[in-house]
Design a protein around this motif. Structure first.
Motif, PDB file in Angstrom:
ATOM      1  N   THR A   6       0.927  -1.116   0.000  1.00 40.32           N
ATOM      2  CA  THR A   6       0.049   0.129  -0.089  1.00 40.32           C
ATOM      3  C   THR A   6       1.083   1.284   0.015  1.00 40.32           C
ATOM      4  O   THR A   6       0.658   2.233  -0.829  1.00 40.32           O
ATOM      5  N   LEU A   7       1.979   1.224   0.850  1.00 39.61           N
ATOM      6  CA  LEU A   7       2.807   2.453   0.782  1.00 39.61           C
ATOM      7  C   LEU A   7       3.416   2.693  -0.518  1.00 39.61           C
ATOM      8  O   LEU A   7       3.507   3.940  -1.067  1.00 39.61           O
ATOM      9  N   TYR A   8       3.906   1.604  -1.322  1.00 39.19           N
ATOM     10  CA  TYR A   8       4.536   1.945  -2.555  1.00 39.19           C
ATOM     11  C   TYR A   8       3.472   2.216  -3.457  1.00 39.19           C
ATOM     12  O   TYR A   8       3.740   3.025  -4.267  1.00 39.19           O
ATOM     13  N   GLY A   9       2.200   1.559  -3.336  1.00 41.54           N
ATOM     14  CA  GLY A   9       1.310   1.778  -4.428  1.00 41.54           C
ATOM     15  C   GLY A   9       0.830   3.279  -4.286  1.00 41.54           C
ATOM     16  O   GLY A   9       0.675   3.929  -5.539  1.00 41.54           O
ATOM     17  N   VAL A  10       0.256   3.668  -3.287  1.00 43.03           N
ATOM     18  CA  VAL A  10      -0.231   4.988  -3.053  1.00 43.03           C
ATOM     19  C   VAL A  10       0.986   6.297  -3.077  1.00 43.03           C
ATOM     20  O   VAL A  10       0.623   7.347  -3.089  1.00 43.03           O
ATOM     21  N   GLY A  11       2.286   5.784  -2.627  1.00 44.19           N
ATOM     22  CA  GLY A  11       3.187   6.669  -2.378  1.00 44.19           C
ATOM     23  C   GLY A  11       3.134   7.406  -1.091  1.00 44.19           C
ATOM     24  O   GLY A  11       2.167   7.071  -0.360  1.00 44.19           O
ATOM     25  N   SER A  12       4.365   8.117  -0.590  1.00 51.63           N
ATOM     26  CA  SER A  12       4.457   8.520   0.423  1.00 51.63           C
ATOM     27  C   SER A  12       4.525  10.139   0.134  1.00 51.63           C
ATOM     28  O   SER A  12       5.009  10.736  -0.792  1.00 51.63           O
ATOM     29  N   PRO A  13       4.283  11.075   1.165  1.00 51.19           N
ATOM     30  CA  PRO A  13       4.533  12.289   1.206  1.00 51.19           C
ATOM     31  C   PRO A  13       6.059  12.642   0.739  1.00 51.19           C
ATOM     32  O   PRO A  13       6.889  12.137   1.375  1.00 51.19           O
ATOM     33  N   ASN A  14       6.267  13.613  -0.046  1.00 46.79           N
ATOM     34  CA  ASN A  14       7.489  13.908  -0.424  1.00 46.79           C
ATOM     35  C   ASN A  14       8.295  14.674   0.550  1.00 46.79           C
ATOM     36  O   ASN A  14       8.015  15.856   1.126  1.00 46.79           O
ATOM     37  N   THR A  15       9.243  14.081   1.273  1.00 48.54           N
ATOM     38  CA  THR A  15       9.777  14.856   2.437  1.00 48.54           C
ATOM     39  C   THR A  15      11.326  15.319   1.950  1.00 48.54           C
ATOM     40  O   THR A  15      12.200  15.931   3.035  1.00 48.54           O
ATOM     41  N   ARG A  16      11.540  15.304   0.778  1.00 46.04           N
ATOM     42  CA  ARG A  16      12.986  15.984   0.206  1.00 46.04           C
ATOM     43  C   ARG A  16      12.902  17.444   0.359  1.00 46.04           C
ATOM     44  O   ARG A  16      12.024  18.083  -0.216  1.00 46.04           O
ATOM     45  N   PRO A  17      14.057  17.905   0.958  1.00 45.63           N
ATOM     46  CA  PRO A  17      14.179  19.426   1.152  1.00 45.63           C
ATOM     47  C   PRO A  17      14.180  20.041  -0.255  1.00 45.63           C
ATOM     48  O   PRO A  17      14.804  19.765  -1.130  1.00 45.63           O
ATOM     49  N   PRO A  18      13.390  21.299  -0.498  1.00 44.37           N
ATOM     50  CA  PRO A  18      13.554  21.814  -1.819  1.00 44.37           C
ATOM     51  C   PRO A  18      14.596  22.478  -2.175  1.00 44.37           C
ATOM     52  O   PRO A  18      15.616  22.679  -1.184  1.00 44.37           O
ATOM     53  N   GLY A  19      14.844  23.267  -3.221  1.00 43.53           N
ATOM     54  CA  GLY A  19      15.925  24.038  -3.423  1.00 43.53           C
ATOM     55  C   GLY A  19      16.276  24.951  -2.464  1.00 43.53           C
ATOM     56  O   GLY A  19      17.316  25.391  -2.128  1.00 43.53           O
ATOM     57  N   ASN A  20      15.345  25.996  -1.882  1.00 45.39           N
ATOM     58  CA  ASN A  20      15.434  26.912  -0.861  1.00 45.39           C
ATOM     59  C   ASN A  20      15.937  26.640   0.425  1.00 45.39           C
ATOM     60  O   ASN A  20      16.637  27.210   1.157  1.00 45.39           O
ATOM     61  N   ALA A  21      15.673  25.097   0.898  1.00 42.50           N
ATOM     62  CA  ALA A  21      16.344  24.671   1.919  1.00 42.50           C
ATOM     63  C   ALA A  21      17.713  24.421   1.839  1.00 42.50           C
ATOM     64  O   ALA A  21      18.378  24.603   2.591  1.00 42.50           O
ATOM     65  N   VAL A  22      18.084  24.054   0.614  1.00 44.71           N
ATOM     66  CA  VAL A  22      19.572  23.901   0.039  1.00 44.71           C
ATOM     67  C   VAL A  22      20.287  25.149   0.260  1.00 44.71           C
ATOM     68  O   VAL A  22      21.384  25.229   0.833  1.00 44.71           O
ATOM     69  N   VAL A  23      19.561  26.226  -0.135  1.00 42.32           N
ATOM     70  CA  VAL A  23      20.146  27.708  -0.039  1.00 42.32           C
ATOM     71  C   VAL A  23      20.083  27.901   1.272  1.00 42.32           C
ATOM     72  O   VAL A  23      21.427  28.683   1.768  1.00 42.32           O
ATOM     73  N   ALA A  24      19.153  27.662   2.171  1.00 44.54           N
ATOM     74  CA  ALA A  24      19.356  27.981   3.746  1.00 44.54           C
ATOM     75  C   ALA A  24      20.666  27.548   4.222  1.00 44.54           C
ATOM     76  O   ALA A  24      21.182  27.797   5.018  1.00 44.54           O
ATOM     77  N   ALA A  25      20.531  26.150   3.927  1.00 49.53           N
ATOM     78  CA  ALA A  25      21.621  25.160   4.711  1.00 49.53           C
ATOM     79  C   ALA A  25      23.275  25.927   4.252  1.00 49.53           C
ATOM     80  O   ALA A  25      23.953  25.778   4.957  1.00 49.53           O
ATOM     81  N   LEU A  26      23.490  26.134   2.974  1.00 52.22           N
ATOM     82  CA  LEU A  26      24.387  26.935   2.497  1.00 52.22           C
ATOM     83  C   LEU A  26      24.829  28.287   3.195  1.00 52.22           C
ATOM     84  O   LEU A  26      25.984  28.697   3.482  1.00 52.22           O
ATOM     85  N   ARG A  27      23.780  28.982   3.501  1.00 53.42           N
ATOM     86  CA  ARG A  27      24.141  30.185   4.230  1.00 53.42           C
ATOM     87  C   ARG A  27      24.477  30.091   5.632  1.00 53.42           C
ATOM     88  O   ARG A  27      25.505  30.717   6.156  1.00 53.42           O
ATOM     89  N   LYS A  28      24.087  28.972   6.210  1.00 58.64           N
ATOM     90  CA  LYS A  28      24.630  28.495   7.509  1.00 58.64           C
ATOM     91  C   LYS A  28      26.212  28.109   7.612  1.00 58.64           C
ATOM     92  O   LYS A  28      26.841  28.045   8.307  1.00 58.64           O
ATOM     93  N   LEU A  29      26.350  27.814   6.240  1.00 60.02           N
ATOM     94  CA  LEU A  29      28.083  27.477   6.136  1.00 60.02           C
ATOM     95  C   LEU A  29      28.878  28.767   5.644  1.00 60.02           C
ATOM     96  O   LEU A  29      29.859  28.622   5.107  1.00 60.02           O
TER      97      LEU A  29
END
Length: 792
Positions: A205-228
């Motif tokens: 069922t999990l694979y058939g209906v799919g799961s909510p996408n929890t991948r961080p989008p590009g703006n989260a990647v930008v925010a992580a780079l600012r912390k660096l």
């Protein structure tokens, strides 16, 4: 110069991320659960007595529990098995996570309906062994529908990620199973299978209906780079790398750029089956785990990047790493304007570029670093023509000699595909030295190369041999030791699985037959005739081989070789063992390998022709015995039509047609000249043809005598058709000596021909005892004798 926009206004150019996605991990868990389920059912069916004893012990143990405690456990288990899932659903709804609860309810409904329908199918009389296993012969559900739905629900809502809820849920499930045992409403295998089926339903069922996408989008990647302490002003998604990790090109405020690799947690198991298969199949001295946590993957890639920088290799510098929440991590590399070697035309790859590539590899090897992906997308050229190595995340630090030599073999092959074997070897020898190439030569095997390189080699199958010739020309006195990279071949795995199934079939057949009664009731006169016919088949095989070899062969030594072949059939498929032994025997007699293979191939070809001709002849006669006119039977017509359809399919599919054409060309190019040599000697031709015909007739007589030994009455032509068909199936089976396939085919054939199943089984067991098992001991003695006298 335009003023840079504030950080919060950085626009990330990337495709919209899907709201839901199918995680490879769910599919792998589903497949793994099905695999465990199949193994449990198979073991339970085989070890019935042990399982019955274990279940009796468990049932007896439940009776020893005090009555009050048993009643309390039954009440708590029955009530809590529904209360806990409902409480978890309420908690998730309050946290605005109702979608997860909906997924769990879908899984619960599928689990309940599926287990109910499966139970009704079993109770209707289908798969009686499995039904007996799950119900124990009692009037109970084969699969407990409530338990199946609860486990499917808990799996689909990913309750395993919540330790407290997980412990509470499995506690009440255990109490509920205990209550079912106390009331004799479930069996031990039924409980295990119910749990596994529920888990499989949840993962499906999990694979058939799919799961909510929890991948961080590009703006989260930008925010992580600012912390660096980076200041991105532009961001653009570029192509994913070969492992499926996202990549971004980031423009910084100071005018420089970054290449950012994002490791997503849900991608950690992508390609896992292939990695596991390679890990199990190959012996490459790597200690890498096939499954790594996100943190371990981040640390490993960072360590490899820092190690290559310390080695002085030209690689993009790693400038920073960071986790992005709990679902991803990033690695920020300096951006270099390069193009992959795959994008560089062949005529631009001059000797200077080749030398640079090998110099970079030499720097890594001095520090015991294995790159593991020296392909066209892992080697780049910058604007000044300098070589840059990328994609070191697949590499190994403190690598063993085998991994370092594998790198050399891989790069030699890839460059040979681009510039030819001579230039590839010459450039490598100038930097690495002839000794390094000599050590890598045994590893020039297709299995040692990357998937892309193996695919390219399919268009130039003689390239590896050409590379070896170039290396030998540089260092002719070098001794090459054999290196076995494959722990096993896929064909070996197929043989093991097929042999296991064959053994299960034979054991199930033997369990229905009293062997003592079989031996005591068999007519000794007919059994003796069958034994003589079995011995005659070995003499006939020797005559057949002698007939297709122009050189003289001693008769009785050749007969011993055929007995030795019967011993080898224990560990090799029926169509392989005899060919290998006969070919080895001819080579020991001083016949060249090519002529030995041609002679054995000629005998096999003529035997196949005789086999088909006799099958058609006996089938024709069998079908006409009861007809008013000599006309073919309906079964023969159907068989010919099926054969015609098969030929059309084989010749109509281009790839299959090429394979068949290539193999037939090899066969006729070697066999026909040998047959022409035999045709010049009528005595040899008669001897070979007579031996070929005698083999088939001897086995048919043996089977017919075995049928008669138990009082069976069957027409000789019908027995011949059954044997010839079963022998063809057994020759195609991957099991040793056609084990399992021959027995099943013979029993089915004799039963269809009109014999009772018990009589057919007894006759087949006697036939296989005389033709397969009994010759093993003299075959071993012959094999040992021939080896001692250097005849094999």
């Amino acid at each position: 110069m335009a003023e840079a926009r504030p950080d919060h206004e950085v626009y990330v150019v990337e495709p919209l991320l899907p709201q839901r996605l199918r995680r490879p991990s769910d599919l792998l868990r589903f497949l793994a659960t099905l695999l465990v389920l199949g193994a449990v059912v198979l073991l339970a069916l085989i070890a019935k007595q042990t399982l019955n004893g274990l279940e009796a012990d468990v049932t007896e143990g439940t009776t020893l529990v005090p009555d009050l405690l048993s009643r309390v456990a039954t009440f708590l288990g029955g009530a809590a098995v529904l209360t806990v899932p409902v409480a978890f659903a309420v908690e998730r709804v309050f946290h605005r996570d109702g979608l997860r609860v909906a997924e769990g309810l879908i899984a619960a409904i599928i689990g309940m309906v599926g287990s109910f329908l499966f139970g009704q199918w079993l109770l209707a009389g289908n798969a009686e062994d499995l039904s007996q296993l799950l119900t124990g012969g009692r009037s109970i559900e084969p699969l407990n529908t409530l338990l199946t739905s609860v486990i499917a629900y808990t799996t689909a809502v990913r309750i395993s990620r919540r330790p407290t809820w997980r412990a509470l849920t499995w506690t009440v499930i255990a109490l509920y199973i205990f209550a079912l045992f106390s009331g004799r409403q479930i069996t031990l295998p039924g409980a295990v299978v119910t749990v596994l089926v529920g888990m499989a339903m949840g993962y499906a069922t999990l694979y058939g209906v799919g799961s909510p996408n929890t991948r961080p989008p590009g703006n989260a990647v930008v925010a992580a780079l600012r912390k660096l302490s980076f200041a991105p002003v532009s961001a653009r998604r570029i192509d994913d790398d070969h492992q499926g990790s996202r990549r971004y090109h980031m423009g910084l405020r100071d005018g420089s750029s970054l290449d950012v690799t994002v490791l997503d947690r849900d991608r950690q198991v992508a390609g896992l089956p292939y990695r596991l298969w390679r890990r199990i199949r190959l012996n490459s001295e790597t200690r890498r785990r096939a499954i790594r946590s996100l943190r371990a993957e981040l640390e490993r890639e960072a360590l490899m990047a820092y190690a290559t920088q310390a080695a002085g290799a030209s690689t993009p510098r790693l400038l920073g790493t960071s986790e992005i929440g709990t679902e991803a991590a990033l690695l920020a590399y300096e951006h270099l304007d390069t193009r992959t070697l795959d994008e560089v035309p062949d005529d631009e790859i001059d000797d200077g570029v080749l030398a640079q590539i090998w110099e970079q590899v030499a720097l890594l090897q001095i520090q015991r670093l294995a790159h593991r992906r020296l392909t066209g997308d892992g080697i780049h050229l910058d604007g000044a023509g300098r070589v840059v190595l990328t994609d070191a995340r697949s590499g190994e630090i403190a690598a063993g000699d085998l991994l370092l030599r594998l790198d050399v073999a891989q790069l030699l092959t890839y460059l040979a595909l681009r510039v030819g074997p001579e230039r590839s070897v010459r450039a490598a020898a100038a930097v690495m030295g002839p000794d390094a190439l000599g050590h890598a030569m045994p590893l020039l095997q297709r299995i040692a190369l990357t998937r892309e390189t193996r695919s390219a080699l399919s268009k130039d199958k003689g390239l590896l041999a050409a590379i070896r010739e170039q290396i030998v020309a540089l260092k002719p006195q070098s001794t090459v030791e054999e290196v076995r990279l494959e722990r096993f071949r896929p064909r070996t795995l197929v043989t093991i699985i097929a042999s296991t199934l064959a053994a299960y079939f034979l054991l199930s057949q033997l369990s229905q037959v009293n062997l003592g009664q079989v031996i005591s009731t068999a007519n000794w006169g007919w059994s003796g005739l069958a034994l003589v016919a079995s011995f005659v088949s070995f003499v006939a095989a020797a005559l057949m081989l002698r007939g297709f070899v122009p050189e003289p062969l001693p008769l009785w030594r050749t007969v011993l070789v055929q007995f030795a072949a019967s011993f080898v059939k224990l560990v090799a498929p029926a169509a392989v063992g005899g060919v290998a032994i006969n070919t080895r025997y001819l080579q020991k007699r001083g016949i060249s390998p090519a002529l030995a293979v041609a002679s054995v191939g000629a005998s096999q070809l003529i035997m196949m022709v005789f086999h088909i001709a006799l099958l058609l002849l006996f089938a024709y006669i069998t079908g006409s015995n009861t007809a008013t006119s000599f006309s073919p039977s309906r079964e023969l017509v159907l068989a010919l039509l099926a054969l015609a359809v098969l030929v059309v399919v084989l010749l109509g599919v281009p790839r299959l047609r090429r394979i068949i054409t290539e193999r037939m060309r090899r066969l006729f190019s070697n066999v026909l000249p040998r047959l022409l040599d035999v045709l010049q000697s009528p005595r040899k031709l008669i001897e070979g043809s007579a031996g070929t015909l005698m083999i088939t007739l001897a086995f048919v007589v043996c089977l017919d005598a075995c049928v008669a030994a138990f009082g069976g009455e069957l027409d000789f032509t019908a027995v011949a058709v059954v044997y010839l068909t079963a022998n063809a199936i057994g020759s195609a089976a991957p099991t040793p000596g056609g084990l399992g396939a021959v027995e099943a085919s013979l029993i089915v054939g004799l039963t269809v021909a009109g014999l009772p199943r018990e009589l057919a089984t007894s006759a087949v067991l006697l036939f296989r005892l005389l033709t397969f098992w009994l010759p093993v001991l003299p075959g071993w003695a012959s094999f040992t004798y021939l080896q001692r006298h250097e005849a094999l």
